[in-house]
Write an enzyme that holds these catalytic residues in place. Structure first.
Site, PDB file in Angstrom:
ATOM      1  N   CYS A 101       0.887  -1.159   0.038  1.00 10.15           N
ATOM      2  CA  CYS A 101      -0.071   0.013  -0.040  1.00 10.15           C
ATOM      3  C   CYS A 101       1.020   1.138   0.097  1.00 10.15           C
ATOM      4  O   CYS A 101       1.899   1.291   0.770  1.00 10.15           O
ATOM      5  CB  CYS A 101      -1.036   0.007   1.317  1.00 10.15           C
ATOM      6  SG  CYS A 101      -1.840   1.474   1.254  1.00 10.15           S
ATOM      7  N   HIS A 143      -9.229  -3.758  -1.646  1.00 12.29           N
ATOM      8  CA  HIS A 143      -8.238  -2.973  -0.863  1.00 12.29           C
ATOM      9  C   HIS A 143      -8.336  -1.658  -0.932  1.00 12.29           C
ATOM     10  O   HIS A 143      -8.420  -0.729   0.179  1.00 12.29           O
ATOM     11  CB  HIS A 143      -6.745  -3.314  -1.578  1.00 12.29           C
ATOM     12  CG  HIS A 143      -5.547  -2.586  -0.854  1.00 12.29           C
ATOM     13  ND1 HIS A 143      -4.541  -2.927  -0.321  1.00 12.29           N
ATOM     14  CD2 HIS A 143      -5.430  -1.181  -1.176  1.00 12.29           C
ATOM     15  CE1 HIS A 143      -3.929  -2.077   0.039  1.00 12.29           C
ATOM     16  NE2 HIS A 143      -4.431  -0.855  -0.195  1.00 12.29           N
ATOM     17  N   GLU A 144      -8.847  -0.976  -1.975  1.00 13.71           N
ATOM     18  CA  GLU A 144      -8.997   0.490  -2.159  1.00 13.71           C
ATOM     19  C   GLU A 144     -10.300   0.747  -1.407  1.00 13.71           C
ATOM     20  O   GLU A 144     -10.539   2.073  -0.869  1.00 13.71           O
ATOM     21  CB  GLU A 144      -9.313   0.882  -3.650  1.00 13.71           C
ATOM     22  CG  GLU A 144      -7.984   0.631  -4.387  1.00 13.71           C
ATOM     23  CD  GLU A 144      -6.580   1.286  -3.941  1.00 13.71           C
ATOM     24  OE1 GLU A 144      -6.743   2.378  -3.207  1.00 13.71           O
ATOM     25  OE2 GLU A 144      -5.677   0.730  -4.006  1.00 13.71           O
ATOM     26  N   HIS A 147     -10.044   1.531   2.196  1.00 10.31           N
ATOM     27  CA  HIS A 147      -9.600   2.911   2.324  1.00 10.31           C
ATOM     28  C   HIS A 147     -10.884   3.860   2.863  1.00 10.31           C
ATOM     29  O   HIS A 147     -10.368   4.719   3.545  1.00 10.31           O
ATOM     30  CB  HIS A 147      -8.725   3.605   1.426  1.00 10.31           C
ATOM     31  CG  HIS A 147      -7.265   2.818   1.536  1.00 10.31           C
ATOM     32  ND1 HIS A 147      -6.392   3.086   2.514  1.00 10.31           N
ATOM     33  CD2 HIS A 147      -6.554   2.526   0.611  1.00 10.31           C
ATOM     34  CE1 HIS A 147      -5.134   2.519   1.995  1.00 10.31           C
ATOM     35  NE2 HIS A 147      -5.341   2.012   0.716  1.00 10.31           N
TER      36      HIS A 147
HETATM   37 NI    NI Z   1      -3.614   1.124  -0.079  1.00  8.21          NI
END
Ligand code: NI
Length: 178
Positions: A101, A143-144, A147
């Site tokens: 990341c 993953h995104e 966030h």
């Molecule tokens: Ni990330």
């Protein structure tokens, strides 16, 4: 156009639950997206979420339409702008693989993710996005979108013996890659 500073783990702005985007196709949104793609490309990221540059919005970008030098063996993920996303797992199958990341530089970890997902949302013009994907594409989206709810990949790791410095785990890899 500008390359923005990417916030690093420990910054409380990475832990917020992001606000929904309410205005589509605005000048401010288009300018923000130019900066996000410039920033992602400059860092060779697979994706970037608005909270990573301190913008408290449910907005992620990912994909390149070409092979990413940080993930040379990964399948190509189409260049995508995704606002106000909603992810639904398709089945309970998981797959564990390495993730890094841009907000956690120099490290990689083995992260379990749903193998197949359905995701919806909107592009920058307000047109709906509706896709069912698997594998690396599904991993990048999970993953995104994490966030946007204040989750960084280390919070998803179950086996911390598989978490370490990229330069140690993968000695041949260019250390500037992270
Ligand atoms: Ni990330």
């Amino acid at each position: 156009m500008a390359i923005r500073e990417i916030l690093k783990m420990g910054d409380p702005r990475l832990l917020r639950v992001a606000q929904p985007v309410v205005g589509f196709d605005t000048d401010a949104l288009h300018l923000l997206l130019i900066d996000m793609f410039d920033t992602m490309r400059a860092a060779s990221g697979a994706g970037l979420a608005a909270p990573q540059i301190g913008v408290d919005l449910q907005l992620v970008v990912f994909g390149t339409d070409e092979v990413n030098p940080r993930y040379p063996s990964a399948p190509v993920v189409p260049r995508t702008v995704l606002l106000n996303p909603l992810i639904t797992p398709l089945g309970s199958d998981e797959e564990t693989d390495w993730e890094g990341c841009l907000s956690v530089p120099g490290l990689r970890g083995q992260v379990p993710r749903f193998l197949r997902i359905h995701y919806t949302g909107f592009d920058q013009y307000g047109d709906p996005i509706d896709r069912s994907v698997e594998g690396f594409h599904a991993r990048v989206v999970q993953h995104e979108c994490d966030h946007l709810i204040g989750k960084l990949y280390p919070m998803r790791i179950r086996d911390f013996s598989q978490f370490g410095f990229t330069s140690v785990l993968f000695p041949g890899m260019d250390p500037l890659d992270d």
